[in-house]
Enzyme design. Sequence first.
Site, PDB file in Angstrom:
ATOM      1  N   ASP A 248       6.778   4.594   3.096  1.00 30.18           N
ATOM      2  CA  ASP A 248       5.463   4.020   3.369  1.00 30.18           C
ATOM      3  C   ASP A 248       4.855   4.409   4.715  1.00 30.18           C
ATOM      4  O   ASP A 248       3.759   3.983   5.041  1.00 30.18           O
ATOM      5  CB  ASP A 248       5.533   2.485   3.259  1.00 30.18           C
ATOM      6  CG  ASP A 248       6.668   1.896   4.109  1.00 30.18           C
ATOM      7  OD1 ASP A 248       6.953   2.449   5.202  1.00 30.18           O
ATOM      8  OD2 ASP A 248       7.265   0.890   3.671  1.00 30.18           O
TER       9      ASP A 248
ATOM     10  N   HIS B  35      13.982   9.349   1.484  1.00 29.63           N
ATOM     11  CA  HIS B  35      13.285   9.529   0.207  1.00 29.63           C
ATOM     12  C   HIS B  35      11.890  10.127   0.381  1.00 29.63           C
ATOM     13  O   HIS B  35      11.033   9.967  -0.477  1.00 29.63           O
ATOM     14  CB  HIS B  35      13.210   8.184  -0.536  1.00 29.63           C
ATOM     15  CG  HIS B  35      14.550   7.641  -0.926  1.00 29.63           C
ATOM     16  ND1 HIS B  35      14.879   6.311  -0.856  1.00 29.63           N
ATOM     17  CD2 HIS B  35      15.668   8.276  -1.366  1.00 29.63           C
ATOM     18  CE1 HIS B  35      16.142   6.150  -1.262  1.00 29.63           C
ATOM     19  NE2 HIS B  35      16.637   7.321  -1.563  1.00 29.63           N
TER      20      HIS B  35
ATOM     21  N   CYS C 182       3.173  26.670  -4.160  1.00 24.83           N
ATOM     22  CA  CYS C 182       3.250  27.426  -2.896  1.00 24.83           C
ATOM     23  C   CYS C 182       3.813  26.576  -1.752  1.00 24.83           C
ATOM     24  O   CYS C 182       3.973  27.061  -0.639  1.00 24.83           O
ATOM     25  CB  CYS C 182       1.881  28.003  -2.523  1.00 24.83           C
ATOM     26  SG  CYS C 182       0.727  26.787  -1.857  1.00 24.83           S
TER      27      CYS C 182
ATOM     28  N   CYS D  49      -3.864  22.071  -5.481  1.00 25.65           N
ATOM     29  CA  CYS D  49      -3.743  22.783  -4.206  1.00 25.65           C
ATOM     30  C   CYS D  49      -5.011  23.584  -3.940  1.00 25.65           C
ATOM     31  O   CYS D  49      -5.473  24.320  -4.811  1.00 25.65           O
ATOM     32  CB  CYS D  49      -2.529  23.706  -4.269  1.00 25.65           C
ATOM     33  SG  CYS D  49      -2.246  24.663  -2.769  1.00 25.65           S
TER      34      CYS D  49
ATOM     35  N   THR E 141      18.052  -3.987   3.424  1.00 24.12           N
ATOM     36  CA  THR E 141      18.542  -3.137   2.342  1.00 24.12           C
ATOM     37  C   THR E 141      19.883  -3.661   1.882  1.00 24.12           C
ATOM     38  O   THR E 141      20.700  -4.075   2.690  1.00 24.12           O
ATOM     39  CB  THR E 141      18.621  -1.650   2.768  1.00 24.12           C
ATOM     40  OG1 THR E 141      19.237  -0.909   1.714  1.00 24.12           O
ATOM     41  CG2 THR E 141      19.403  -1.456   4.057  1.00 24.12           C
TER      42      THR E 141
ATOM     43  N   ASN F  12      19.583  -9.337   6.853  1.00 20.56           N
ATOM     44  CA  ASN F  12      19.108  -9.460   5.482  1.00 20.56           C
ATOM     45  C   ASN F  12      18.862 -10.932   5.184  1.00 20.56           C
ATOM     46  O   ASN F  12      19.428 -11.802   5.843  1.00 20.56           O
ATOM     47  CB  ASN F  12      20.161  -8.919   4.496  1.00 20.56           C
ATOM     48  CG  ASN F  12      19.920  -7.450   4.125  1.00 20.56           C
ATOM     49  OD1 ASN F  12      18.770  -7.001   4.050  1.00 20.56           O
ATOM     50  ND2 ASN F  12      20.993  -6.728   3.887  1.00 20.56           N
TER      51      ASN F  12
HETATM   52 ZN   LIG Z   1      -0.395  25.801  -3.601  1.00 21.85          ZN
END
Ligand SMILES: [Zn+2]
EC number: 2.3.1.286
Length: 246
Positions: free
Chosen positions: A103, A118, A129, A147, A188, A213
């Site tokens: 985020d 992640h 590309c 793109c 977590t 937590n």
């Molecule tokens: Zn591209």
Amino acid sequence: MNAIEQAAQAIRQSSYTVAFTGAGISAESGIPPFRGEKGIWNRYDPKVLELSYFYAHPEVSWQAIREIFYDFFGKAKPNAAHLALAQLEAAGYLKSIITQNIDNLHQEAGSSRIFEFHGNSHTLVCTRCHAHYRIGEISLEVLPPLCTKCGALLKPNFVFFEEGIPEQAYAGSVEASENAQVMVVVGTTGEVYPAATMVSIAKQHGAKIIEINLESSAFTHRYTDIFIGGKAGEVLPQLVKEVMGT
Ligand SMILES: [Zn+2]
């Protein structure tokens, strides 16, 4: 000494402290978790984030992705927990953050050394590309976004199902975990692999594990040395105050 005082002492004595954060730290910014009763996957089909489905049905996937990650998450602001970690880094007590969140809230809070296990939702990457775009540079009015350099499909630069962990983030996270003298685990519960292994790596290399937590987790009895129950947005500012001795 109470748990916060013990944790503060451990952080003051450590020359290499790393934070490991998950969905719980962003929940107080209004970002719901993916799993569980109130999770996003109760409202959306997780297949929209499966790589094979995304390539086969980019428009359908992108419609859900836009709703979840851009219309809704895009408005979230860092909370007191993100700010406390940024303060800890600025004061020289925190080397880096390993986060499972996509985020961008650690960056927005002012933290600078972040391993994004992640990926990040605030950049898009070309599937052909590999050009990168910041969100805002590309219109999401017409889906799927393409793109501007080569015309191919753009994908959010976070990790989909069926996709590996970004190499640099993975290597950096392992290195930080191996070097950690203290690891502060925040929000977590240790259910997502391989991210959760960072805690066991740190522990095996001698780190003291501080866990913040709401409730005890898969980490608590196996790895945690100091458990502090409570909301990250309340506990972390108290802990940082205690570390700074203010
Ligand atoms: Zn591209």
